[in-house]
Design a protein around this motif. Structure first.
Motif, PDB file in Angstrom:
ATOM      1  N   GLU A  47      68.886   7.173  73.681  1.00 18.29           N
ATOM      2  CA  GLU A  47      70.213   7.613  74.098  1.00 18.29           C
ATOM      3  C   GLU A  47      70.135   8.729  75.130  1.00 18.29           C
ATOM      4  O   GLU A  47      69.101   9.380  75.294  1.00 18.29           O
ATOM      5  CB  GLU A  47      70.996   8.141  72.892  1.00 18.29           C
ATOM      6  CG  GLU A  47      71.542   7.093  71.968  1.00 18.29           C
ATOM      7  CD  GLU A  47      72.209   7.720  70.766  1.00 18.29           C
ATOM      8  OE1 GLU A  47      73.442   7.908  70.800  1.00 18.29           O
ATOM      9  OE2 GLU A  47      71.508   8.032  69.782  1.00 18.29           O
ATOM     10  N   HIS A 216      68.041   3.207  79.523  1.00 22.68           N
ATOM     11  CA  HIS A 216      68.778   2.912  78.296  1.00 22.68           C
ATOM     12  C   HIS A 216      69.095   1.417  78.214  1.00 22.68           C
ATOM     13  O   HIS A 216      69.752   0.973  77.270  1.00 22.68           O
ATOM     14  CB  HIS A 216      70.077   3.741  78.222  1.00 22.68           C
ATOM     15  CG  HIS A 216      71.031   3.480  79.354  1.00 22.68           C
ATOM     16  ND1 HIS A 216      71.349   4.428  80.292  1.00 22.68           N
ATOM     17  CD2 HIS A 216      71.731   2.387  79.695  1.00 22.68           C
ATOM     18  CE1 HIS A 216      72.214   3.928  81.157  1.00 22.68           C
ATOM     19  NE2 HIS A 216      72.446   2.692  80.816  1.00 22.68           N
ATOM     20  N   LEU A 218      67.931  -1.807  77.235  1.00 21.45           N
ATOM     21  CA  LEU A 218      66.856  -2.378  76.428  1.00 21.45           C
ATOM     22  C   LEU A 218      66.422  -3.751  76.919  1.00 21.45           C
ATOM     23  O   LEU A 218      65.245  -4.101  76.847  1.00 21.45           O
ATOM     24  CB  LEU A 218      67.277  -2.451  74.957  1.00 21.45           C
ATOM     25  CG  LEU A 218      66.827  -1.248  74.117  1.00 21.45           C
ATOM     26  CD1 LEU A 218      67.602  -0.005  74.521  1.00 21.45           C
ATOM     27  CD2 LEU A 218      67.004  -1.533  72.642  1.00 21.45           C
ATOM     28  N   TYR A 232      64.134  10.007  70.313  1.00 25.03           N
ATOM     29  CA  TYR A 232      65.390  10.419  69.690  1.00 25.03           C
ATOM     30  C   TYR A 232      65.321  11.926  69.460  1.00 25.03           C
ATOM     31  O   TYR A 232      64.384  12.411  68.809  1.00 25.03           O
ATOM     32  CB  TYR A 232      65.627   9.694  68.361  1.00 25.03           C
ATOM     33  CG  TYR A 232      66.963  10.033  67.732  1.00 25.03           C
ATOM     34  CD1 TYR A 232      68.111   9.380  68.160  1.00 25.03           C
ATOM     35  CD2 TYR A 232      67.082  11.005  66.756  1.00 25.03           C
ATOM     36  CE1 TYR A 232      69.350   9.693  67.618  1.00 25.03           C
ATOM     37  CE2 TYR A 232      68.312  11.322  66.202  1.00 25.03           C
ATOM     38  CZ  TYR A 232      69.446  10.658  66.643  1.00 25.03           C
ATOM     39  OH  TYR A 232      70.666  10.971  66.111  1.00 25.03           O
ATOM     40  N   TYR A 253      66.786   3.415  63.947  1.00 27.50           N
ATOM     41  CA  TYR A 253      67.392   3.781  65.226  1.00 27.50           C
ATOM     42  C   TYR A 253      67.083   2.724  66.285  1.00 27.50           C
ATOM     43  O   TYR A 253      67.977   2.310  67.045  1.00 27.50           O
ATOM     44  CB  TYR A 253      66.872   5.143  65.679  1.00 27.50           C
ATOM     45  CG  TYR A 253      67.397   5.554  67.036  1.00 27.50           C
ATOM     46  CD1 TYR A 253      68.742   5.815  67.233  1.00 27.50           C
ATOM     47  CD2 TYR A 253      66.539   5.671  68.132  1.00 27.50           C
ATOM     48  CE1 TYR A 253      69.234   6.192  68.485  1.00 27.50           C
ATOM     49  CE2 TYR A 253      67.015   6.046  69.371  1.00 27.50           C
ATOM     50  CZ  TYR A 253      68.365   6.311  69.544  1.00 27.50           C
ATOM     51  OH  TYR A 253      68.850   6.673  70.779  1.00 27.50           O
ATOM     52  N   THR A 254      65.850   2.256  66.340  1.00 27.26           N
ATOM     53  CA  THR A 254      65.494   1.205  67.281  1.00 27.26           C
ATOM     54  C   THR A 254      66.337  -0.035  67.030  1.00 27.26           C
ATOM     55  O   THR A 254      66.845  -0.667  67.959  1.00 27.26           O
ATOM     56  CB  THR A 254      64.004   0.851  67.168  1.00 27.26           C
ATOM     57  OG1 THR A 254      63.216   2.050  67.250  1.00 27.26           O
ATOM     58  CG2 THR A 254      63.579  -0.099  68.261  1.00 27.26           C
ATOM     59  N   LEU A 257      69.849   0.335  68.362  1.00 24.53           N
ATOM     60  CA  LEU A 257      69.924   0.169  69.809  1.00 24.53           C
ATOM     61  C   LEU A 257      69.944  -1.316  70.186  1.00 24.53           C
ATOM     62  O   LEU A 257      70.703  -1.743  71.056  1.00 24.53           O
ATOM     63  CB  LEU A 257      68.731   0.851  70.490  1.00 24.53           C
ATOM     64  CG  LEU A 257      68.656   2.384  70.442  1.00 24.53           C
ATOM     65  CD1 LEU A 257      67.371   2.859  71.112  1.00 24.53           C
ATOM     66  CD2 LEU A 257      69.869   3.027  71.100  1.00 24.53           C
ATOM     67  N   THR A 261      73.356  -3.689  71.830  1.00 28.66           N
ATOM     68  CA  THR A 261      73.275  -4.274  73.171  1.00 28.66           C
ATOM     69  C   THR A 261      74.183  -5.498  73.252  1.00 28.66           C
ATOM     70  O   THR A 261      74.035  -6.431  72.465  1.00 28.66           O
ATOM     71  CB  THR A 261      71.825  -4.677  73.492  1.00 28.66           C
ATOM     72  OG1 THR A 261      70.983  -3.519  73.378  1.00 28.66           O
ATOM     73  CG2 THR A 261      71.720  -5.248  74.891  1.00 28.66           C
ATOM     74  N   THR A 273      77.597  -0.311  66.037  1.00 25.14           N
ATOM     75  CA  THR A 273      77.298   0.994  66.617  1.00 25.14           C
ATOM     76  C   THR A 273      76.972   1.978  65.509  1.00 25.14           C
ATOM     77  O   THR A 273      76.936   1.613  64.333  1.00 25.14           O
ATOM     78  CB  THR A 273      78.462   1.490  67.490  1.00 25.14           C
ATOM     79  OG1 THR A 273      78.076   2.676  68.177  1.00 25.14           O
ATOM     80  CG2 THR A 273      79.710   1.741  66.657  1.00 25.14           C
ATOM     81  N   ASP A 523      74.424   4.930  77.649  1.00 21.08           N
ATOM     82  CA  ASP A 523      73.461   4.251  76.798  1.00 21.08           C
ATOM     83  C   ASP A 523      74.176   3.236  75.919  1.00 21.08           C
ATOM     84  O   ASP A 523      75.409   3.233  75.820  1.00 21.08           O
ATOM     85  CB  ASP A 523      72.678   5.260  75.958  1.00 21.08           C
ATOM     86  CG  ASP A 523      73.578   6.087  75.059  1.00 21.08           C
ATOM     87  OD1 ASP A 523      74.135   5.523  74.093  1.00 21.08           O
ATOM     88  OD2 ASP A 523      73.741   7.301  75.309  1.00 21.08           O
ATOM     89  N   LEU A 525      74.617   2.705  72.714  1.00 17.18           N
ATOM     90  CA  LEU A 525      75.466   3.106  71.603  1.00 17.18           C
ATOM     91  C   LEU A 525      76.792   3.673  72.097  1.00 17.18           C
ATOM     92  O   LEU A 525      77.866   3.334  71.581  1.00 17.18           O
ATOM     93  CB  LEU A 525      74.746   4.132  70.724  1.00 17.18           C
ATOM     94  CG  LEU A 525      73.568   3.589  69.905  1.00 17.18           C
ATOM     95  CD1 LEU A 525      72.908   4.706  69.108  1.00 17.18           C
ATOM     96  CD2 LEU A 525      74.031   2.479  68.958  1.00 17.18           C
TER      97      LEU A 525
END
Length: 601
Positions: A47, A216, A218, A232, A253-254, A257, A261, A273, A523, A525
């Motif tokens: 992010e 950002h 991916l 992060y 967290y990965t 993300l 997307t 989200t 990003d 999110l």
């Protein structure tokens, strides 16, 4: 041949260990380690505010004053002095920035940017005008520019993609071993993006240099990079081969993300989200920084920084649940299709017919819009897609009254608004309330010295409806707490600033909202939150919107119909699914093909 098999390159081209950056307020980046081998492309993702750009700027020697760097970094020329600043800036490294205007001086011709980037001892600098002209042509040709006249032009005379090519030529001029690419394609359309990334791959193969992509996006990172590092709050929380991270992330967290997307092939009712915002690195010295936002967090996550474990060879994860990730957290449904056609039965709000617009005078006259026609119904979101220079933004500005078309008509609720200067005083004030525009860069549209509350207060005052409750309600409408009223733009993240810009646009309760690339710099999110919010506002308030974007997957999530612009002409139009799933025009197919090229394999 990789670095470990090259006798002239016994180790990585770049080896960074324990990189930490701090200032008077505390730690900004903590214990970041990564390496780049010869001919390798790695990615650093996360992010906004995660420390991606800060880390590579430290290696480049481009940090602002007041920053202190610790850790070790070594390349073929030896160990780097990470606190040498501009004395060491760029030695052995090249850098491409997100916006080529950031690195290109508008008062300098393109040739001078390349010549300025050459090492002081380069023979071309002492070989006279013919030698300098020859080296400029050579460097431009390397990035696919065969027209030598481009060297004589200034950045503002070039398209976005051409400016980025000149920026790449300047970055490559000193023959760097490592090329840092900081969001190099964010502002570019899919076709230009694919061309730029293909160009970088080609040049890298010829030079055997290493590339560090900071992004950002991916989809781009998975397709372009062999390995990824996920940052992060200033820490590396996961690292490993790109394909492995895409297919089976080992940190929540990965996974968040990836799930956030936007997919190109389906429209989701809501993009997944994560609530909350990324914390400052200095505030999480004794805990997992992601724990307050993580649905899997347990008590231990709040008591100490998770150790970096290696659940598989070549993979690292700073999560206590890393070994259980695959079984405990399902990923986004692959076919969560959502469609809504309620606006089909609504009356037409906006009708554009035969719009023409040009800039300049003969013989330099440029035709921006050619015979553009479209309709927008109440409560409908219509997407306007196309490449850089296609006329998307000019169309939006004509509708909002910031530009006057040369021919054609724009009817809003049956009133001709083609020329705002011809409206009566009452009609002019009414249109300024009915139609609002949200711009790509919210920071440039917010007064930096005013608090968010003052900004919204100023807009509400136009209608004489200023109360603290109204300001609070506007902030809540865009997902911000009333406490944000006391903050200033510089204290907000990019996504939060965009929410404030939308709150200001919504303050006068418009019937039409023109959104010009409002999520392109965010990003995934923050982008997902903004897109979900727009869909909710459209349904709850019945707002009509024109969504201008070059990102087809994003448009799929918000628009019911699409118009495709190419060189100022509408080449295709129809229902979103029809246009994206079964494109008829060659240009539309090229846009979709370029996106698919950039998606994970």
């Amino acid at each position: 041949m990789h670095a470990d098999s090259n006798p002239h390159a016994p180790g990585p081209l770049l080896d960074v260990r324990g990189l930490s950056i701090s200032n008077m307020k505390g730690v900004l980046v903590s214990d970041v380690s990564f390496h780049v081998n010869e001919g390798e492309r790695i990615g650093i993702v996360g992010e906004s505010g995660s420390g991606k750009s800060l880390s590579i700027r430290a290696l480049m020697g481009l940090l602002p004053s007041g920053m202190h760097v610790e850790g070790e970094a070594a390349c073929h020329t030896g160990r780097l002095d990470l606190n040498a600043g501009l004395e060491r800036a760029g030695r052995g490294f090249g850098m491409i920035f997100q916006d080529p205007f950031t690195m290109l001086n508008p008062l300098m011709a393109c040739r001078d940017h390349i010549l300025e980037s050459l090492p002081r001892h380069h023979p071309a600098l002492a070989s006279g005008a013919a030698g300098r002209q020859r080296i400029v042509a050579q460097k431009l040709a390397e990035v696919g520019i065969t027209d030598a006249a481009v060297g004589e032009r200034y950045p503002f005379e070039l398209s976005g993609g051409m400016r980025q090519r000149v920026g790449i030529a300047a970055a490559l001029a000193p023959d760097p071993e490592i090329l840092f690419a900081d969001e190099p394609t964010t502002a570019l359309d899919p076709v230009t993006q694919a061309a730029i990334m293909a160009l970088l791959c080609q040049i890298q193969a010829q030079r055997r240099m290493g590339i560090v992509l900071v992004t950002h996006d991916l989809g781009l990172a998975f397709a372009f990079c062999t390995r990824l590092y996920v940052l992060y709050a200033g820490r590396v929380i996961e690292a490993g081969p790109s394909r492995a991270l895409h297919e089976r992330p080992l940190h929540p967290y990965t996974r968040s993300l990836i799930d956030a997307t936007p997919p190109l092939r389906v429209r989701l009712k809501a993009l997944p989200t994560v609530a909350g915002r990324i914390p400052a690195a200095a505030t999480i010295s004794n805990a997992c920084g992601f724990a307050p936002r993580c649905v899997q967090a347990v008590t231990a996550c709040f008591r100490s920084v998770p150790p970096r474990i290696t659940p598989e060879p070549g993979r690292h994860s700073a999560c206590l649940m890393a070994t259980d990730m695959a079984a405990t957290l399902p990923m986004r449904p692959a076919r969560a299709i959502y469609s809504e056609n309620a606006a089909d039965r609504a009356e037409t709000l906006l009708t554009v017919t035969g719009l023409h617009k040009h800039f300049g005078v003969a013989p330099q006259r440029r035709h921006i819009l050619r015979d553009v026609s479209l309709t927008l119904r109440r409560g409908e979101c219509v997407g306007i897609i196309g490449g850089s220079g296609s006329g998307k933004t000019t169309l939006g500005r004509c509708i909002i009254g910031l530009e006057k078309p040369d021919a054609g008509s724009i009817l809003f609720e049956g009133i001709d608004i083609s020329d705002y200067r011809r409206l009566s005083g009452r009609q002019y004030r009414w249109m300024r309330q009915q139609a609002q525009m949200a711009f790509q860069d919210p920071f440039s549209t917010l007064t930096p010295t005013m608090t968010i509350g003052q900004t919204l207060h100023e807009i509400l005052r136009l209608d004489g409806r200023v109360t603290p409750q109204r300001v609070d309600a506007l902030l809540e409408d865009v997902g911000l707490s009333p406490a944000y009223a006391t903050r200033r733009p510089r204290e907000l993240s990019g996504g939060e600033r965009q929410r404030v810009a939308l709150a200001r646009a919504l303050a006068r309760q418009p019937a039409l909202l023109v959104c010009d690339e409002i999520v392109s710099a965010l990003d995934v999110l923050a982008q997902a939150q903004i897109l979900n919010m727009l869909n909710e506002l459209r349904i709850r308030r019945g707002i009509s919107s024109l969504f201008i974007s070059h990102d087809l997957a994003v448009v799929r999530q918000v628009a019911t119909r699409i118009y495709v612009l190419h060189h100022g002409t509408i080449v295709e139009a129809g229902e979103t699914a029809q246009v994206l799933d079964d494109p008829r025009d060659t240009y539309t197919r090229s846009l979709i093909s370029a996106v698919q090229h950039g998606m994970p394999a």
